[in-house]
Design a protein around this motif. Structure first.
Motif, short mmCIF file in Angstrom:
data_model
loop_
_atom_site.label_atom_id
_atom_site.label_comp_id
_atom_site.label_asym_id
_atom_site.label_seq_id
_atom_site.Cartn_x
_atom_site.Cartn_y
_atom_site.Cartn_z
N UNK A 1 -7.21 2.27 6.20
CA UNK A 1 -5.55 1.62 4.87
C UNK A 1 -5.95 -0.22 5.06
N UNK A 2 -7.07 -0.20 6.94
CA UNK A 2 -7.12 -1.52 6.38
C UNK A 2 -8.57 -1.87 5.64
N UNK A 3 -9.37 -1.07 4.65
CA UNK A 3 -10.42 -1.55 4.11
C UNK A 3 -9.82 -1.71 2.95
N UNK A 4 -9.05 -0.42 2.47
CA UNK A 4 -8.19 -0.67 1.03
C UNK A 4 -7.33 -1.58 0.95
N UNK A 5 -7.36 -2.14 1.70
CA UNK A 5 -6.61 -3.52 1.67
C UNK A 5 -7.53 -4.20 1.98
N UNK A 6 -8.49 -4.01 2.77
CA UNK A 6 -9.54 -5.86 2.61
C UNK A 6 -9.87 -6.29 0.70
N UNK A 7 -10.76 -4.55 0.22
CA UNK A 7 -11.27 -4.92 -0.78
C UNK A 7 -9.49 -5.52 -2.14
N UNK A 8 -8.58 -5.03 -1.77
CA UNK A 8 -8.02 -5.42 -2.92
C UNK A 8 -6.72 -6.48 -2.39
N UNK B 1 2.87 1.44 -14.29
CA UNK B 1 3.39 0.64 -13.55
C UNK B 1 2.74 -0.99 -13.09
N UNK B 2 1.98 -0.46 -12.09
CA UNK B 2 1.46 -0.93 -10.53
C UNK B 2 0.30 -0.73 -11.03
N UNK B 3 -0.55 -1.16 -10.25
CA UNK B 3 -1.53 -1.72 -9.68
C UNK B 3 -2.02 -1.18 -7.85
N UNK B 4 -0.55 -1.55 -7.45
CA UNK B 4 -0.89 -1.00 -6.10
C UNK B 4 -1.38 -0.02 -5.04
N UNK B 5 -2.41 -0.43 -3.71
CA UNK B 5 -3.74 0.34 -3.55
C UNK B 5 -2.94 1.42 -3.23
N UNK B 6 -3.58 2.21 -3.19
CA UNK B 6 -3.21 3.70 -3.07
C UNK B 6 -3.72 4.98 -2.59
N UNK B 7 -3.48 5.32 -1.37
CA UNK B 7 -4.83 6.28 -0.63
C UNK B 7 -3.35 7.54 -0.36
N UNK C 1 1.24 -1.21 0.15
CA UNK C 1 -0.08 -0.10 0.26
C UNK C 1 1.23 1.03 0.02
N UNK C 2 0.77 2.27 -0.50
CA UNK C 2 1.12 3.91 -0.94
C UNK C 2 0.36 4.16 0.15
N UNK C 3 0.52 5.55 1.24
CA UNK C 3 0.51 6.69 1.41
C UNK C 3 0.03 7.68 0.94
N UNK C 4 -0.21 8.44 -0.20
CA UNK C 4 0.66 9.62 -0.97
C UNK C 4 0.39 10.77 -0.49
N UNK C 5 1.45 11.74 0.35
CA UNK C 5 0.84 13.43 -0.13
C UNK C 5 1.00 13.43 -1.53
#
Length: 129
Positions: free
Chosen positions: A113-120, A71-77, A49-53
């Protein structure tokens, strides 16, 4: 589990890291203070997961997000002081999985964070009790 936090404010990096480590002490929190080093860490460390400003020096978070999505489908918040509807829509349209305006609470950050990781499908399954 690895989380990459990209923010140029040392206090935010510290607070987010503490919040994540408090909730998930066995997770690794990586940090970067600008977009270029964030992209390097993404390539080298392959975080979950990436947390991005958004407001980053030289290359803003929207540009970084667009590059990530090449290049990536990593979850980003997105975690940012830019909380207008226009900014939130732009982040989501560029491929962010969630958008959390600053200021935010530790509990809300942890829940998102937990919700995004769960959905992914990246959230480790808890063993049955």
């Amino acid at each position: 589990m690895r989380i990459l936090v990209v923010d140029d404010a040392p206090l935010i990096l510290e607070l987010v890291t503490h919040s994540l480590e408090e909730r998930w002490p066995d997770w690794q929190v990586l940090t970067a203070s600008d977009g270029e080093s964030g992209l390097r860490q993404l390539a080298e460390q392959e975080p979950d997961l990436v947390l991005l400003d958004v407001l980053l020096p030289e290359k803003d978070g929207f540009e970084v997000l667009a590059q990530i999505r090449l290049t990536s489908m990593v979850p980003v918040v997105m975690l940012t002081g830019l909380g207008s509807e226009q900014d939130q829509v732009r982040g989501l349209e560029l491929g962010a999985d969630d958008y959390l305006p600053k200021p935010f609470s530790a509990r809300e950050l942890q829940a998102r964070v937990e919700a995004v990781l769960r959905r992914s499908g990246r959230l480790p399954q808890e063993p049955p009790s």
